[in-house]
Design a protein around this motif. Structure first.
Motif, mmCIF file in Angstrom:
data_model
loop_
_atom_site.group_PDB
_atom_site.id
_atom_site.type_symbol
_atom_site.label_atom_id
_atom_site.label_comp_id
_atom_site.label_asym_id
_atom_site.label_seq_id
_atom_site.Cartn_x
_atom_site.Cartn_y
_atom_site.Cartn_z
ATOM 1 N N ASP A 111 0.831 -1.222 0.000
ATOM 2 C CA ASP A 111 0.000 0.000 0.000
ATOM 3 C C ASP A 111 0.859 1.263 0.000
ATOM 4 O O ASP A 111 0.631 2.205 0.766
ATOM 5 C CB ASP A 111 -0.930 -0.015 1.216
ATOM 6 C CG ASP A 111 -1.839 -1.233 1.238
ATOM 7 O OD1 ASP A 111 -2.312 -1.625 0.162
ATOM 8 O OD2 ASP A 111 -2.040 -1.804 2.331
ATOM 9 N N TRP A 112 1.823 1.288 -0.891
ATOM 10 C CA TRP A 112 2.778 2.400 -0.955
ATOM 11 C C TRP A 112 2.154 3.573 -1.718
ATOM 12 O O TRP A 112 1.710 3.431 -2.854
ATOM 13 C CB TRP A 112 4.051 1.938 -1.648
ATOM 14 C CG TRP A 112 5.249 2.800 -1.349
ATOM 15 C CD1 TRP A 112 5.765 3.793 -2.132
ATOM 16 C CD2 TRP A 112 6.087 2.715 -0.195
ATOM 17 N NE1 TRP A 112 6.870 4.341 -1.537
ATOM 18 C CE2 TRP A 112 7.100 3.704 -0.342
ATOM 19 C CE3 TRP A 112 6.086 1.924 0.941
ATOM 20 C CZ2 TRP A 112 8.091 3.897 0.612
ATOM 21 C CZ3 TRP A 112 7.087 2.110 1.889
ATOM 22 C CH2 TRP A 112 8.067 3.095 1.724
ATOM 23 N N ARG A 113 2.122 4.722 -1.072
ATOM 24 C CA ARG A 113 1.498 5.907 -1.673
ATOM 25 C C ARG A 113 2.446 7.090 -1.535
ATOM 26 O O ARG A 113 3.034 7.315 -0.475
ATOM 27 C CB ARG A 113 0.169 6.217 -0.983
ATOM 28 C CG ARG A 113 -0.619 7.371 -1.614
ATOM 29 C CD ARG A 113 -1.953 7.560 -0.913
ATOM 30 N NE ARG A 113 -2.730 8.655 -1.487
ATOM 31 C CZ ARG A 113 -3.494 8.565 -2.559
ATOM 32 N NH1 ARG A 113 -3.610 7.399 -3.179
ATOM 33 N NH2 ARG A 113 -4.169 9.603 -3.011
ATOM 34 N N GLU A 129 3.006 11.335 -2.681
ATOM 35 C CA GLU A 129 2.496 12.571 -3.275
ATOM 36 C C GLU A 129 3.624 13.351 -3.935
ATOM 37 O O GLU A 129 4.795 13.229 -3.557
ATOM 38 C CB GLU A 129 1.820 13.433 -2.198
ATOM 39 C CG GLU A 129 0.547 12.832 -1.654
ATOM 40 C CD GLU A 129 -0.146 13.752 -0.664
ATOM 41 O OE1 GLU A 129 0.345 14.881 -0.447
ATOM 42 O OE2 GLU A 129 -1.181 13.338 -0.102
ATOM 43 N N ALA A 131 -1.316 12.574 -5.846
ATOM 44 C CA ALA A 131 -0.620 11.291 -5.710
ATOM 45 C C ALA A 131 0.012 10.887 -7.038
ATOM 46 O O ALA A 131 -0.642 10.934 -8.090
ATOM 47 C CB ALA A 131 -1.585 10.211 -5.241
ATOM 48 N N LYS A 134 0.178 5.270 -6.258
ATOM 49 C CA LYS A 134 -1.140 5.110 -5.640
ATOM 50 C C LYS A 134 -1.336 3.685 -5.132
ATOM 51 O O LYS A 134 -1.686 2.785 -5.900
ATOM 52 C CB LYS A 134 -2.229 5.475 -6.656
ATOM 53 C CG LYS A 134 -2.047 6.884 -7.257
ATOM 54 C CD LYS A 134 -2.937 7.121 -8.460
ATOM 55 C CE LYS A 134 -2.656 8.476 -9.094
ATOM 56 N NZ LYS A 134 -3.440 8.680 -10.343
ATOM 57 N N ASP A 135 -1.028 3.490 -3.851
ATOM 58 C CA ASP A 135 -1.332 2.227 -3.162
ATOM 59 C C ASP A 135 -0.733 1.017 -3.880
ATOM 60 O O ASP A 135 -1.414 0.025 -4.163
ATOM 61 C CB ASP A 135 -2.850 2.048 -3.009
ATOM 62 C CG ASP A 135 -3.477 3.246 -2.296
ATOM 63 O OD1 ASP A 135 -2.902 3.709 -1.301
ATOM 64 O OD2 ASP A 135 -4.528 3.729 -2.751
ATOM 65 N N ARG A 174 -0.274 3.371 -10.710
ATOM 66 C CA ARG A 174 -0.776 2.106 -10.163
ATOM 67 C C ARG A 174 -0.189 0.919 -10.921
ATOM 68 O O ARG A 174 0.143 1.040 -12.101
ATOM 69 C CB ARG A 174 -2.299 2.039 -10.269
ATOM 70 C CG ARG A 174 -3.051 3.007 -9.382
ATOM 71 C CD ARG A 174 -4.556 2.745 -9.459
ATOM 72 N NE ARG A 174 -5.290 3.531 -8.467
ATOM 73 C CZ ARG A 174 -5.763 4.748 -8.695
ATOM 74 N NH1 ARG A 174 -5.558 5.306 -9.880
ATOM 75 N NH2 ARG A 174 -6.409 5.398 -7.746
#
Length: 512
Positions: A265-267, A269, A277, A280-281, A484
């Motif tokens: 779940d790497w996010r 910005e 972002a 994104k997750d 993603r």
């Protein structure tokens, strides 16, 4: 057609090495003439001699242009005759506008004052010629690399170019931008312009070149006439390396073990735009002995992902969890990442990977100085031993470990960057465009090195814009688009078409 350019018996020496040895080159007027060869063969050096970067008197031999002998003492001398070189590292000021860059040092003026109206008028004309639709006021930093390359070409046109020299013009471009640039060169050819193009992308040379001169170890091998018939990549490679290359990718028997490294779940910005972002997750894992690829178009977020994982070198408000060897690991700083056993080989070796004015020795040991120090003081003898070991192991072509990295070819600079991170003894190595701007021989050496690292039980993550490369060296491939992961597949089941279909699937509804 008559020769617009002849270079006869060009020999160029640097301390401890002969870079060019009696090189001959003849370029016909109105043709696209390609120059190719392995890294360190002398291609860029030859063009620097031609353009006056290396002035008359610093080399032996003669330059004839439009039937007359020429002696260029500086770049302005060659530019005055319409010989314009565009280097692989674009010479643009990122915080200046397109118009300002286009006429930098060559500004239209009246009574010593810049005529901005004339600058913008001429900028619009030249931008239209190369297919740029932006405003002349647009800052260089706000356009992509492909459009920056077009600005360089427009800048050359502003100087009334007659002979355009392009050094690796498509090395940093995606396929669409590369195709657009090559089409532009073909259009210029129809208008009578002469071009010299240095490139390692042999399929591009075979497509657009009228002639290909091959240089090996500083000497001219041959000039191939492409107009006599289709020239295959294998034909060019045989001339470049002096032997047949039956395999582009070395064979490897994969021995994959347990999970070594993962993120969940790497996010991330954007560093300047809070809330936007760019990753994104994303969740990813790599096992011992596994080579994992990340495919995607330019701007997909691949580099941003790798840099954010490597000690938050990119981005803000980074969230997510990372584990190494089954344990949670802190990656808050680059030192944290190195201490944990991560290494990241940047796609931008000249800006972020090396200190160009330092020698090979200092660059190789830079990321792990404690490995060559006693009580906080560098042990020069040990540093030399380490540098010599890596220079030999990675076959870095140089006069010595004391040679400046600035004076190395791109492929040998890349080997220095690899050496630097291998010296940290990483458990997981992230490689971002590891073979960009590198010839087929040097690529094979790097692929072999990747195999060796995997055989040692390390995890290797490879980001590449060349899908055949990922298919040829990876065990498993993630596909990334717009921040993603949109697909994941074993390399044996993957193809270029399948990867592109995964990327475009989310857009399908927009075209229905």
């Amino acid at each position: 057609m008559p020769a617009i350019l002849e270079m006869k018996g060009i020999t160029k020496r640097f301390p401890g090495v002969v870079a060019l040895r009696d090189v001959n080159l003849a370029v016909e007027e109105g043709e696209i003439h390609a120059i190719c060869g392995e890294n360190g063969a002398g291609k860029s050096t030859l063009m620097k001699v031609l353009s006056g970067v290396y002035p008359y008197g610093s080399y032996e031999g003669e330059i004839w242009y439009k039937g007359e002998p020429r002696r260029f003492h500086r770049i302005a001398d060659s530019e005055h005759l319409g010989i314009i070189i565009i280097h692989q590292e674009l010479a643009l000021a990122p915080q200046l506008s397109i118009a300002e860059n286009m006429f930098l040092g060559n500004e239209p003026a009246r009574n010593g004052v810049i005529d901005w109206n004339e600058s913008f008028r001429r900028s619009r004309e030249l931008m239209k010629t190369v297919g740029l639709k932006e405003s002349p006021n647009t800052l260089i930093t706000n356009i992509g690399v492909g459009k920056q390359q077009l600005v360089e070409i427009a800048k050359a046109l502003s100087k009334k170019v007659k002979l355009l020299i392009l050094d690796e013009p498509t090395a940093s471009l995606n396929e669409a931008d590369s195709a657009a640039l090559l089409n532009l060169l073909l259009e210029f050819k129809k208008q009578g312009m002469t071009s010299i193009m240095i490139s390692h992308k042999l399929n591009e040379l075979a497509r657009v070149a009228d002639s290909i001169t091959v240089i090996r170890d500083g000497s001219t091998v041959e000039t191939i006439d492409c107009r006599a018939g289709q020239v295959s990549e294998s034909r060019i490679i045989r001339s470049m390396v002096g032997r047949e290359m039956t395999e582009r990718y070395p064979p490897r028997a994969s021995t994959i073990g347990e999970e070594l490294f993962s993120i969940r779940d790497w996010r991330v910005e954007h560093p300047q735009h809070a809330g936007r972002a760019v990753v994104k997750d994303v969740s990813l894992h790599v096992r011992r002995g596994e080579v994992v690829g990340i495919a995607g178009l330019m701007g997909a977020g691949r580099t941003e992902l790798a840099m954010s994982v490597f000690g938050r070198a990119y981005g803000r408000n980074i969230t997510g969890a990372a584990t190494l060897e089954g344990k949670a690991v802190k990656l808050d700083t680059i030192d944290d990442a190195i201490d944990a056993g991560l290494a990241y080989v940047t796609e931008d070796r000249k800006t972020l990977g090396l200190i160009l004015n330092e020698d090979i020795k200092h660059n190789i040991t830079l990321a792990r100085l404690e490995g060559v120090a006693d009580g906080g003081v560098i042990n020069e003898a040990r540093e030399e031993q380490v540098a010599t070991r890596f220079r030999t192991a990675l076959r870095i072509r140089s006069s010595s470990i004391h040679q400046r990295t600035l004076d190395l070819s791109g492929g040998n600079q890349q080997k220095v960057v690899l050496s630097k991170w291998l010296f940290t003894e990483p458990k997981v190595l992230m490689l971002d465009e590891p073979t960009r701007g590198i010839d087929v021989g040097a690529k094979f050496e790097i692929y072999t090195l990747i195999n060796d690292l995997a055989a040692q039980g390390k995890g290797v993550i490879v980001i590449s814009s060349e899908m055949p490369e990922l298919l040829g060296i990876c065990d498993r491939i993630y596909v990334m688009n717009e921040g993603r992961f949109v697909d994941e597949m074993p390399a044996k089941e993957a193809s270029q078409e399948k990867i592109m279909a995964s990327i475009m699937r989310q857009y399908a509804g927009a075209f229905q």
